[in-house]
Every structure is written in structure tokens, then in C-alpha cells.
Design a protein around this motif. Structure first.
Motif, PDB file in Angstrom:
ATOM      1  N   PHE A 151     -13.780  26.069   9.369  1.00 37.73           N
ATOM      2  CA  PHE A 151     -13.770  27.497   9.071  1.00 37.73           C
ATOM      3  C   PHE A 151     -12.992  27.791   7.788  1.00 37.73           C
ATOM      4  N   ALA A 152     -11.904  27.056   7.541  1.00 37.83           N
ATOM      5  CA  ALA A 152     -11.120  27.272   6.332  1.00 37.83           C
ATOM      6  C   ALA A 152     -11.939  26.942   5.084  1.00 37.83           C
ATOM      7  N   ARG A 153     -12.681  25.861   5.126  1.00 39.80           N
ATOM      8  CA  ARG A 153     -13.528  25.515   3.977  1.00 39.80           C
ATOM      9  C   ARG A 153     -14.593  26.579   3.726  1.00 39.80           C
ATOM     10  N   GLU A 154     -15.222  27.039   4.811  1.00 41.07           N
ATOM     11  CA  GLU A 154     -16.245  28.076   4.654  1.00 41.07           C
ATOM     12  C   GLU A 154     -15.621  29.375   4.143  1.00 41.07           C
ATOM     13  N   ALA A 155     -14.419  29.682   4.606  1.00 47.39           N
ATOM     14  CA  ALA A 155     -13.722  30.879   4.132  1.00 47.39           C
ATOM     15  C   ALA A 155     -13.420  30.769   2.647  1.00 47.39           C
ATOM     16  N   PHE A 156     -12.883  29.628   2.233  1.00 42.71           N
ATOM     17  CA  PHE A 156     -12.549  29.431   0.822  1.00 42.71           C
ATOM     18  C   PHE A 156     -13.793  29.549  -0.049  1.00 42.71           C
ATOM     19  N   LYS A 157     -14.884  28.958   0.398  1.00 46.30           N
ATOM     20  CA  LYS A 157     -16.138  28.953  -0.364  1.00 46.30           C
ATOM     21  C   LYS A 157     -16.604  30.382  -0.663  1.00 46.30           C
ATOM     22  N   LEU A 158     -16.361  31.295   0.285  1.00 45.29           N
ATOM     23  CA  LEU A 158     -16.770  32.682   0.112  1.00 45.29           C
ATOM     24  C   LEU A 158     -15.706  33.519  -0.602  1.00 45.29           C
ATOM     25  N   LEU A 159     -14.455  33.356  -0.195  1.00 43.10           N
ATOM     26  CA  LEU A 159     -13.384  34.226  -0.674  1.00 43.10           C
ATOM     27  C   LEU A 159     -12.997  33.987  -2.126  1.00 43.10           C
ATOM     28  N   PHE A 160     -12.851  32.716  -2.509  1.00 46.90           N
ATOM     29  CA  PHE A 160     -12.268  32.421  -3.822  1.00 46.90           C
ATOM     30  C   PHE A 160     -13.107  33.003  -4.955  1.00 46.90           C
ATOM     31  N   LEU A 164      -6.356  22.776  -8.564  1.00 45.49           N
ATOM     32  CA  LEU A 164      -6.490  23.900  -7.651  1.00 45.49           C
ATOM     33  C   LEU A 164      -5.313  24.851  -7.791  1.00 45.49           C
ATOM     34  N   VAL A 165      -4.118  24.309  -7.937  1.00 41.11           N
ATOM     35  CA  VAL A 165      -2.940  25.158  -8.144  1.00 41.11           C
ATOM     36  C   VAL A 165      -3.147  26.038  -9.380  1.00 41.11           C
ATOM     37  N   GLU A 166      -3.662  25.448 -10.441  1.00 42.16           N
ATOM     38  CA  GLU A 166      -3.915  26.208 -11.669  1.00 42.16           C
ATOM     39  C   GLU A 166      -4.922  27.326 -11.428  1.00 42.16           C
ATOM     40  N   GLU A 167      -5.981  27.024 -10.665  1.00 44.12           N
ATOM     41  CA  GLU A 167      -6.992  28.036 -10.364  1.00 44.12           C
ATOM     42  C   GLU A 167      -6.421  29.154  -9.497  1.00 44.12           C
ATOM     43  N   PHE A 175      -5.536  29.001   3.278  1.00 46.39           N
ATOM     44  CA  PHE A 175      -4.701  27.889   2.809  1.00 46.39           C
ATOM     45  C   PHE A 175      -3.779  27.376   3.909  1.00 46.39           C
ATOM     46  N   GLU A 176      -3.151  28.298   4.635  1.00 41.70           N
ATOM     47  CA  GLU A 176      -2.133  27.851   5.583  1.00 41.70           C
ATOM     48  C   GLU A 176      -2.746  27.236   6.834  1.00 41.70           C
ATOM     49  N   SER A 177      -3.867  27.755   7.289  1.00 42.76           N
ATOM     50  CA  SER A 177      -4.513  27.139   8.456  1.00 42.76           C
ATOM     51  C   SER A 177      -5.062  25.761   8.112  1.00 42.76           C
ATOM     52  N   PHE A 178      -5.526  25.587   6.875  1.00 38.13           N
ATOM     53  CA  PHE A 178      -6.056  24.293   6.439  1.00 38.13           C
ATOM     54  C   PHE A 178      -4.952  23.241   6.363  1.00 38.13           C
ATOM     55  N   GLY A 179      -3.803  23.631   5.827  1.00 36.14           N
ATOM     56  CA  GLY A 179      -2.737  22.662   5.602  1.00 36.14           C
ATOM     57  C   GLY A 179      -1.800  22.465   6.780  1.00 36.14           C
ATOM     58  N   SER A 180      -1.862  23.330   7.768  1.00 41.33           N
ATOM     59  CA  SER A 180      -0.926  23.277   8.888  1.00 41.33           C
ATOM     60  C   SER A 180      -0.937  21.934   9.607  1.00 41.33           C
ATOM     61  N   ARG A 181       0.203  21.583  10.140  1.00 39.07           N
ATOM     62  CA  ARG A 181       0.286  20.367  10.966  1.00 39.07           C
ATOM     63  C   ARG A 181      -0.497  20.522  12.265  1.00 39.07           C
ATOM     64  N   LYS A 182      -0.836  21.751  12.593  1.00 40.89           N
ATOM     65  CA  LYS A 182      -1.630  21.997  13.788  1.00 40.89           C
ATOM     66  C   LYS A 182      -3.126  22.098  13.490  1.00 40.89           C
ATOM     67  N   GLU A 186     -10.080  19.135  -1.286  1.00 43.10           N
ATOM     68  CA  GLU A 186     -11.310  19.595  -0.632  1.00 43.10           C
ATOM     69  C   GLU A 186     -11.665  21.012  -1.076  1.00 43.10           C
ATOM     70  N   PHE A 187     -10.665  21.851  -1.296  1.00 43.52           N
ATOM     71  CA  PHE A 187     -10.920  23.205  -1.785  1.00 43.52           C
ATOM     72  C   PHE A 187     -11.383  23.164  -3.240  1.00 43.52           C
ATOM     73  N   TYR A 188     -10.712  22.340  -4.040  1.00 47.12           N
ATOM     74  CA  TYR A 188     -11.089  22.255  -5.458  1.00 47.12           C
ATOM     75  C   TYR A 188     -12.558  21.873  -5.603  1.00 47.12           C
ATOM     76  N   ASP A 189     -13.018  20.959  -4.778  1.00 50.30           N
ATOM     77  CA  ASP A 189     -14.407  20.505  -4.857  1.00 50.30           C
ATOM     78  C   ASP A 189     -15.406  21.626  -4.574  1.00 50.30           C
ATOM     79  N   LEU A 190     -14.957  22.712  -3.937  1.00 50.02           N
ATOM     80  CA  LEU A 190     -15.847  23.821  -3.609  1.00 50.02           C
ATOM     81  C   LEU A 190     -15.943  24.853  -4.723  1.00 50.02           C
TER      82      LEU A 190
END
Length: 351
Positions: free
Chosen positions: A181-190, A289-292, A166-173, A268-272
Motif C-alpha cells: 500500500f505504501a508503494r501504491e500511495a507513493f506512486k500516486l501522491l508524489f 530520493l532525499v533530494e527529490e 514514508f513512515e509506514s514503509f520504513g517502520s520496524r513493524k 524502492e520509492f526512487y524507482d517509482l
């Protein structure tokens, strides 16, 4: 080889070690007392055990703490002086010994990063030895190692990886690479985190946790942490809360605050998520997504109150001060501005 002392009797690892020795690989095993938050002082105590050895490489087998200790020893063996000398982001004179990382928990991502986290017991601050010369040269991810991990370890480390996601995806950096990588991580982890406690022996789930945490580490390495990660440090240093759980208790609150303040890219995470309603607007998807995420935290029994860790209202300023002094950079990388008062409100609501 630096081996978590809790794993000395691990049958699968003993078999692997025997196989190495039969192939002519000379291995000297050092048992490591795997502290949840290793200190510079402990690193200095360990160093003499290694000074007489002539090592080609160091292999760390254990959780994030053992892998960090392995990186720390690899640095000290090639660079003189006490470990505190290399606090922060040092310019090393000599390249550390090569490190091979074999994680036995699915969460920290230490096997793919150069960071090695250590606490200064004197200063009560988490600083680390962080050098880009200290990337592991190889990582071995084997779900057979983690299939019997205790519930609390599975939850803490798995949520640590989700915080990184979550934090790497949303970071200003953030950037396209880290978001990939964050999307692929979420797809597997969640989905894996929703199922792992009910099906702990399922190798596909365990494998998805391992690979997801690896991707999350890559995402974080190319982006940055955020407020939940920053707040986890004082919680760990002062109240001995395991690092993964220390971030887990805050992540749903931070994500919710971000969405309330207009950050809707979590869509983007919710869609996964399996069964997601793709007809919703980005705003609606983000709130869903917050609810999930809140549902997952309940499923995993993530504490909603900091009092279970001994935190009371008198301690709130300790967490606030340490977050906004030494770790304000991570807070500033949040996708929307987060004020000290807003964090203070979250902390008060958790007492």
C-alpha cells in the motif's frame, strides 16, 4: 450527519443531501465546528445534541477532525460516561454506531482507520479514542469535493499522507501488506503533490491525491508511525500547528537521517519516480530520493524553520520530552536507531 460547518454552503454537497432526502433517507444534519485539533471537552459538549436521536448510523462529512469526532460520538452514544474515560485504546462494552466516512480532504486516511484523535486540554496531550470496533463501515472518496480546497489545506493534508507513506514503509513493524500500500500511495501522491498547486482543477490529480491518501492510511494502519509523526503531536498541541504540516516540517529531515545512517530501502520509492535512473545502487537511489523529497518540500513552501510557528530554543525541550515520553514507541519503530540527541540537533537546526 455530522457536517463541517465550513461546508454548509458547498453546492455539490447540498445537491447530494437533497438527493438523499428525495430518495426517502431521513437525514438530520449537525454542523460541526471543525477544529484542527478536537478535544475531549468539545466531544462532551456535542454529545447531548445526539442523545435524543434514534440513529441507524452516523455519517461524517469533513476533514480528519470531523471524521474523528464522528467516530467519537458513535462510541459515546453506545457507551456511557465522559469521553476521557475512553482515552487511548479502550475495551468497549458496546459496539459503536456504524460510521460512514466522507472525507473532504485528501490526507488523513481517517476514513479507513479506527483511530480517532483527541486532545486533553487539561493534560496538553494528544491521546485519542482508538478501538477496532470503530472502523468506518463505508468510505466515499469523491474528488469533486476537494477540487476547490484552499492551498494550505491541500498542502497540509497531502503531506500528511506522504508522511504516512514514508513512515509506514520504513517502520520496524512494516510487512509486505503495508509496503504494498505504501508503494501504491507513493506512486500516486508524489507526482500529484508536485503538480497540484499548478493545476488545482485537474480532476485526475485530485483523484490521485484522494486514492493515494487512502492507500497511505491502509499502509499506516497495518504498520506504524515514526519520528516525524511523533514529533508532530507536541508541535500541534503546544503551538497549534495543523497536524499535516506538523509532520511535513520534519519528514525530509528524518528520511535524510535514516539514509545517512544506512537505511537504503527507500530505493524502492526512487524507482517509482518518472525518469529515475535504475542503474544506480540502492544507496545512490536513496540519496537521490532525499533530494527529490527536499525539492518537493520547497515546491510546496514547507517551512524549514520552526520559528514561523513561534517555537524558540527554550521550547525545544518541550517537544523533546513529549516525543520521547508518551510517543517514544513511534520513535523506536524507526528503521534505524534515532537518539534523543539526534532529534535535538534537528530541532536546533530548525530554530
Amino acid at each position: 450527519m455530522l457536517l463541517d460547518s465550513n461546508l454548509v454552503t458547498h453546492a455539490y454537497l447540498k445537491e447530494a443531501l437533497t438527493n438523499l432526502q428525495q430518495k426517502g433517507v431521513i437525514v438530520k444534519v449537525h454542523e460541526i465546528n471543525a477544529r484542527s485539533e478536537p478535544t475531549y471537552e468539545y466531544l462532551d459538549e456535542l454529545k447531548p445534541q445526539f442523545e435524543e436521536g434514534n440513529y441507524d448510523a452516523l455519517m461524517g462529512i469533513g476533514g480528519g477532525s470531523v471524521l474523528d469526532i464522528t467516530k467519537g460520538i458513535a462510541t459515546l452514544l453506545k457507551n456511557g460516561g465522559p469521553s476521557i474515560t475512553y482515552r487511548g485504546f479502550p475495551e468497549l462494552k458496546n459496539k459503536p454506531l456504524p460510521v460512514i466516512a466522507v472525507p473532504t480532504t485528501a490526507g488523513t486516511g481517517s476514513e479507513i482507520t479506527y483511530n480517532a484523535v483527541f486532545i486533553s486540554a487539561k493534560e496538553k496531550a494528544k491521546l485519542g479514542i482508538n478501538s477496532k470496533l470503530n472502523y468506518p463501515i463505508a468510505a466515499i472518496l469523491d474528488p469533486l469535493i476537494i477540487v476547490n480546497a484552499p492551498k494550505h489545506v491541500t498542502v497540509s493534508t497531502g503531506m500528511d499522507a506522504l508522511v504516512h507513506t514514508f513512515e509506514s514503509f520504513g517502520s520496524r513493524k512494516t510487512n509486505p501488506y503495508s509496503r504494498m500500500f505504501a508503494r501504491e500511495a507513493f506512486k500516486l501522491l508524489f507526482p500529484a503533490l508536485f503538480r497540484v498547486l499548478d493545476e488545482p482543477a485537474d480532476m485526475e490529480i485530485r483523484g490521485n491525491l484522494f486514492l493515494g491518501s487512502h492507500y497511505a492510511g491502509a499502509a499506516l494502519m497495518n504498520s506504524s508511525a515514526g519520528p516525524a509523526g511523533a514529533m508532530s503531536y507536541p508541535l500541534g498541541v503546544n503551538f497549534k500547528v495543523p497536524h499535516g504540516m506538523a509532520g511535513a516540517v520534519f519528514i525530509d529531515k528524518i528520511v535524510k537521517l535514516n539514509v545517512q545512517k544506512g537505511f537504503y530501502e527507500y530505493a524502492e520509492f526512487y524507482d517509482l519516480i518518472n525518469g529515475a535512473d535504475h542503474s544506480l545502487s540502492p544507496k545512490e537511489k536513496s540519496f537521490r530520493l532525499v533530494e527529490e523529497l527536499e525539492k518537493l518540500c520547497r515546491k510546496l513552501d514547507i517551512p524549514q524553520k520552526l520559528t514561523v510557528y513561534g517555537v524558540n530554543k527554550d521550547n525545544i525541550n518541550i517537544i523533546l520530552d513529549q516525543t520521547f515520553n508518551g510517543l517514544k514507541g513511534a520513535v523506536d519503530n524507526n528503521p534505524v536507531e534515532v537518539t534523543k540527541e539526534e532529534i535535538k540537533k534537528i530541532l536546533h537546526e530548525m530554530i
